[in-house]
Design a protein around this motif. Structure first.
Motif, mmCIF file in Angstrom:
data_model
loop_
_atom_site.group_PDB
_atom_site.id
_atom_site.type_symbol
_atom_site.label_atom_id
_atom_site.label_comp_id
_atom_site.label_asym_id
_atom_site.label_seq_id
_atom_site.Cartn_x
_atom_site.Cartn_y
_atom_site.Cartn_z
ATOM 1 N N LEU A 120 0.825 -1.212 0.000
ATOM 2 C CA LEU A 120 0.000 0.000 0.000
ATOM 3 C C LEU A 120 0.857 1.259 0.000
ATOM 4 O O LEU A 120 0.537 2.244 -0.677
ATOM 5 N N ILE A 121 1.937 1.240 0.768
ATOM 6 C CA ILE A 121 2.837 2.394 0.783
ATOM 7 C C ILE A 121 3.352 2.665 -0.623
ATOM 8 O O ILE A 121 3.357 3.803 -1.104
ATOM 9 N N ARG A 122 3.760 1.595 -1.309
ATOM 10 C CA ARG A 122 4.282 1.731 -2.678
ATOM 11 C C ARG A 122 3.184 2.164 -3.648
ATOM 12 O O ARG A 122 3.406 3.014 -4.522
ATOM 13 N N LEU A 123 2.004 1.585 -3.528
ATOM 14 C CA LEU A 123 0.918 1.911 -4.445
ATOM 15 C C LEU A 123 0.494 3.377 -4.337
ATOM 16 O O LEU A 123 0.017 3.967 -5.312
ATOM 17 N N LEU A 124 0.682 3.965 -3.162
ATOM 18 C CA LEU A 124 0.359 5.383 -2.985
ATOM 19 C C LEU A 124 1.511 6.289 -3.412
ATOM 20 O O LEU A 124 1.396 7.509 -3.328
ATOM 21 N N GLY A 125 2.600 5.679 -3.856
ATOM 22 C CA GLY A 125 3.725 6.466 -4.358
ATOM 23 C C GLY A 125 4.753 6.828 -3.324
ATOM 24 O O GLY A 125 5.741 7.505 -3.627
ATOM 25 N N ALA A 126 4.550 6.394 -2.074
ATOM 26 C CA ALA A 126 5.504 6.692 -1.005
ATOM 27 C C ALA A 126 6.570 5.596 -0.929
ATOM 28 O O ALA A 126 6.516 4.600 -1.653
ATOM 29 N N THR A 127 7.527 5.777 -0.041
ATOM 30 C CA THR A 127 8.653 4.849 0.093
ATOM 31 C C THR A 127 8.634 4.172 1.459
ATOM 32 O O THR A 127 8.671 4.867 2.486
ATOM 33 N N PRO A 128 8.571 2.830 1.513
ATOM 34 C CA PRO A 128 8.706 2.143 2.803
ATOM 35 C C PRO A 128 10.162 2.158 3.251
ATOM 36 O O PRO A 128 11.067 1.873 2.461
ATOM 37 N N ILE A 129 10.374 2.506 4.506
ATOM 38 C CA ILE A 129 11.704 2.492 5.111
ATOM 39 C C ILE A 129 11.682 1.397 6.172
ATOM 40 O O ILE A 129 10.917 1.470 7.142
ATOM 41 N N PHE A 130 12.517 0.378 5.979
ATOM 42 C CA PHE A 130 12.426 -0.807 6.829
ATOM 43 C C PHE A 130 13.271 -0.677 8.089
ATOM 44 O O PHE A 130 14.478 -0.439 8.026
ATOM 45 N N ALA A 131 12.605 -0.861 9.228
ATOM 46 C CA ALA A 131 13.291 -0.904 10.515
ATOM 47 C C ALA A 131 13.558 -2.355 10.883
ATOM 48 O O ALA A 131 12.689 -3.218 10.685
ATOM 49 N N ASP A 132 14.737 -2.621 11.408
ATOM 50 C CA ASP A 132 15.032 -3.979 11.866
ATOM 51 C C ASP A 132 14.224 -4.275 13.123
ATOM 52 O O ASP A 132 13.779 -3.365 13.838
ATOM 53 N N VAL A 133 14.026 -5.571 13.409
ATOM 54 C CA VAL A 133 13.275 -6.004 14.577
ATOM 55 C C VAL A 133 14.241 -6.502 15.655
ATOM 56 O O VAL A 133 15.396 -6.824 15.375
ATOM 57 N N GLU A 134 13.751 -6.554 16.870
ATOM 58 C CA GLU A 134 14.507 -7.206 17.937
ATOM 59 C C GLU A 134 14.535 -8.701 17.644
ATOM 60 O O GLU A 134 13.515 -9.283 17.252
ATOM 61 N N ARG A 135 15.676 -9.324 17.838
ATOM 62 C CA ARG A 135 15.878 -10.708 17.392
ATOM 63 C C ARG A 135 14.877 -11.692 17.977
ATOM 64 O O ARG A 135 14.423 -12.612 17.280
ATOM 65 N N ASP A 136 14.477 -11.529 19.241
ATOM 66 C CA ASP A 136 13.680 -12.559 19.901
ATOM 67 C C ASP A 136 12.233 -12.171 20.180
ATOM 68 O O ASP A 136 11.489 -12.962 20.758
ATOM 69 N N THR A 137 11.821 -10.943 19.778
ATOM 70 C CA THR A 137 10.403 -10.573 19.870
ATOM 71 C C THR A 137 9.798 -10.320 18.500
ATOM 72 O O THR A 137 8.579 -10.309 18.348
ATOM 73 N N LEU A 138 10.653 -10.088 17.497
ATOM 74 C CA LEU A 138 10.249 -9.791 16.119
ATOM 75 C C LEU A 138 9.500 -8.467 16.000
ATOM 76 O O LEU A 138 8.739 -8.251 15.053
ATOM 77 N N MET A 139 9.740 -7.553 16.952
ATOM 78 C CA MET A 139 9.082 -6.251 16.919
ATOM 79 C C MET A 139 10.108 -5.129 16.876
ATOM 80 O O MET A 139 11.210 -5.254 17.423
ATOM 81 N N VAL A 140 9.724 -4.029 16.217
ATOM 82 C CA VAL A 140 10.603 -2.862 16.188
ATOM 83 C C VAL A 140 10.609 -2.194 17.557
ATOM 84 O O VAL A 140 9.752 -2.464 18.401
ATOM 85 N N SER A 141 11.571 -1.320 17.766
ATOM 86 C CA SER A 141 11.660 -0.554 19.005
ATOM 87 C C SER A 141 12.025 0.875 18.656
ATOM 88 O O SER A 141 12.370 1.187 17.509
#
Length: 382
Positions: free
Chosen positions: A90-111
């Motif tokens: 959806l971000i791409r389809l609207l013409g914007a740019t997704p910026i990927f944040a890495d996740v914490e190794r053992d929770t799989l969530m960003v911080s």
């Protein structure tokens, strides 16, 4: 070996819920109506949200919100790559740019630590994901978003019934839920947008049905006003009463579902301590209630040739289903080719993406099913 196949997920539909859907079908009013309104109110009350808008999917909710925020070409949206691909698409389809944040190794969530360095003048929103039923650490992300004057959008596709520091997810801020068949609460397909921003709630309600100045169902009209005016171009993302009445029944059972899921997850936790090559996720230590939407492990086998994919295939041969949540978005072909990530920037994401495996977890399972899954895992890895 099991004599019948155990899927990794299966919805729990009661006879009362089936009859409620049948009653709606017999009523002659099957599209958006009084049941959808009742579901919105009940879900808002459950979460403690100011308001809610029922939608055809969580993807629809994300599309409407990004549109309402005016996100488009030249804008950036920070989100994990380790998520379902719909948000990134959806971000791409609207013409914007997704910026990927890495996740914490053992929770799989960003911080806040993984997100903060990515904020720029072009950043318009942060979309953290409450993963597998656990809540992301929201306080620090809220402070970060407020300080930078950017929108914080809670992706709660996994988090119906999840609690964070004494509040249910959806109580504060802007949050989007999914009611896909594998979720803790299902409508068959569906989603819910919750917010404490009254103006945004009204905007989403308008956009979901062609941009009309009244909702698809006006309780005073017992239908839609034929004089309704289009206030802006909109979409067709309303939830039907057939789906909503199923959601109402499921919502009344949600806490019971979570209680059973918790029992099953605790059994997995106890038994998998004995299996060195299976690494379950770590439960966050801050005050929370885990909804246990998924039971995710990482397969870190030392055996030659026994990677995650072969592990899953071997379990299937033993009549046990599994899933992958998720292959990282930046490793999908389109994103590999159009916006390759600098090597080493998403180490935890890539390490997990190659090893993730979701084990069977749903309310109609028995503890004995967990025992059989773990026994099969030990046989496969032996």
């Amino acid at each position: 070996m099991r004599s019948t196949f155990l899927p990794f997920s299966k919805p729990s539909i009661s006879e009362a819920e089936i009859e409620a859907v049948a009653e709606v079908m017999r009523s002659g009013w099957i599209t958006t109506g009084s049941k959808a309104l009742a579901f919105e109110q009940a879900f808002a009350n459950y979460c403690g949200a100011q308001g809610a808008v029922a939608l055809s999917s969580a993807t629809a909710g994300m599309h409407l919100l990004l549109t309402a925020l005016g996100i488009g070409p030249g804008d950036e949206v920070i989100t994990p790559s380790l998520t379902w691909i719909s948000t990134v698409n959806l971000i791409r389809l609207l013409g914007a740019t997704p910026i990927f944040a890495d996740v914490e190794r053992d929770t799989l969530m960003v911080s806040s630590e993984t997100v903060a360095p990515l904020i720029s003048e072009q950043t318009k929103a942060i979309i953290p994901v409450h993963f597998a039923g656990a809540p992301v650490e929201l306080d620090a992300l809220r402070q970060l978003a407020a300080a930078s004057q950017i929108s914080l959008i809670g992706d709660a596709a996994h988090a119906a019934g999840t609690e964070y520091r004494g509040e249910r997810i959806g109580h504060r801020g802007t949050t989007i839920f999914s009611f896909h068949p594998i979720k803790n609460l299902t409508c068959g397909e569906g989603g819910m947008f919750c917010s404490d921003d009254a103006e945004m709630l009204e905007h989403i309600r308008r956009l979901k049905f062609h941009g009309l100045g009244v909702d698809a169902f006006d309780r005073t009209m017992q239908g839609r006003s034929p004089q309704a005016e289009v206030l802006e171009p909109g979409f067709k993302y309303n939830l039907t009463d057939m789906a909503a009445v199923l959601g109402l029944g499921q919502l009344s059972r949600l806490d019971g579902f979570i209680e059973k899921r918790t029992q099953l997850a605790e059994r997995y936790n106890k038994l998998l301590v004995e299996v060195d090559e299976i690494l379950p996720l770590i439960t966050p230590t801050y005050p929370m209630r885990h909804a246990w939407h998924l039971y995710v492990v990482r397969v870190d086998s030392k055996h030659e040739g026994m990677d995650r994919d072969r592990f899953m295939a071997a379990l299937k041969e033993k009549n046990i289903g599994t899933g992958i949540h998720f292959k990282a978005a930046h490793l999908q072909r389109y994103y590999r080719e159009t916006m390759p990530q600098p090597q080493g920037t998403l180490k935890n994401t890539e390490w997990n993406s190659a090893r993730l495996c979701s084990l069977p977890l749903f309310p109609d399972m028995e503890l004995s099913d967990v025992d059989e899954v773990v026994a099969a895992i030990k046989e496969v890895l032996a």
